[in-house]
Write an enzyme that holds these catalytic residues in place. Structure first.
Site, short mmCIF file in Angstrom:
data_model
loop_
_atom_site.label_atom_id
_atom_site.label_comp_id
_atom_site.label_asym_id
_atom_site.label_seq_id
_atom_site.Cartn_x
_atom_site.Cartn_y
_atom_site.Cartn_z
N GLY A 1 -3.24 -6.51 -22.59
CA GLY A 1 -1.98 -7.26 -22.46
C GLY A 1 -1.40 -7.17 -21.06
CG ASN B 1 2.97 2.90 -5.61
OD1 ASN B 1 3.51 3.89 -6.09
ND2 ASN B 1 3.55 1.71 -5.55
N GLY C 1 0.79 -1.23 0.00
CA GLY C 1 0.00 0.00 0.00
C GLY C 1 0.82 1.27 0.00
CG ASP D 1 2.91 -5.31 -16.72
OD1 ASP D 1 1.99 -4.77 -16.08
OD2 ASP D 1 3.54 -6.29 -16.28
CG HIS E 1 5.56 -3.06 -14.45
ND1 HIS E 1 5.02 -4.25 -13.99
CD2 HIS E 1 6.78 -3.37 -14.97
CE1 HIS E 1 5.88 -5.23 -14.22
NE2 HIS E 1 6.94 -4.73 -14.82
CG MET F 1 0.10 -8.74 -7.74
SD MET F 1 1.21 -7.59 -8.62
CE MET F 1 2.40 -8.76 -9.26
#
Ligand code: GAR
Length: 177
Positions: free
Chosen positions: A131, A14, A12, A133, A97, A78
């Protein structure tokens, strides 16, 4: 006032960086694992939390929580985002990322960088598409890989930059929505 949702299942940090910048504009945290450290931070900040761990209609259920949300920020989330959430929020889902994409997509990018013998890595804020990333890059920051780095020391250095650029990228995207 914007209405921002953060989705994650990590420590957490971010979320904390985004909360410092956007405060009450962060109105919802969606967890894909109940035990995550992000839960404690969300509760400390008084942000509404929902937990959606899986199941066939996972993306419909998450979308059902996002009524009135302007921007979704993935932070340690994830799972690959799928329909119908992806289409409903096209161009309005960001992800952070821990590598200089397109290098080292997927899990534990900081471990991938060390194992690859990279001299630098970094982090990327990008739009989310179908996709892994692969979406359009909004901002990147570089960090050196130093002699003696472990995966943990490299990840810590990358996270300092994550916390700096994620709020900047969100601010930039909100101004376009
Ligand atoms: C961050 O380093 C983020 O870049 C990474 O998970 C960590 C979550 O940390 N995300 C990915 O690896 C996505 N593929 P946080 O919970 O402290 O923000």
């Amino acid at each position: 006032m914007a209405r921002i949702a953060v989705m994650g299942s990590g420590a957490g940090t971010n979320l904390e960086a985004l909360y410092e910048e956007f405060g009450e504009e962060i109105v919802l945290v969606v967890l894909d694992q109940a035990e995550a450290g992000i839960l404690k931070k969300a509760e400390r900040f008084g942000i509404k939390v929902v937990v959606e761990e899986g199941g066939e209609d996972l993306w419909e259920r998450i979308l059902g929580h996002l009524d009135g949300i302007d921007l979704v920020c993935l932070a340690g989330f994830m799972k690959l985002v799928k329909e119908p959430l992806l289409g409903a929020f096209e161009g309005r889902i960001l992800n952070i990322h821990p590598s200089l994409l397109p290098k080292y997509p997927g899990k534990e990018a900081w471990v991938q960088a060390i194992e690859d013998g990279a001299e630098e890595s970094g982090c990327t804020v990008h739009f989310v598409d179908a996709g892994m990333d692969t979406g359009e890059v909004v901002l990147q920051a570089r960090v050196p890989v130093l002699a003696g780095d472990t995966p943990e020391t490299l990840h810590a250095r990358i996270q300092v930059e994550e916390h700096r650029i994620y709020p900047l990228a969100v601010r930039r995207c909100l101004s376009r929505i």
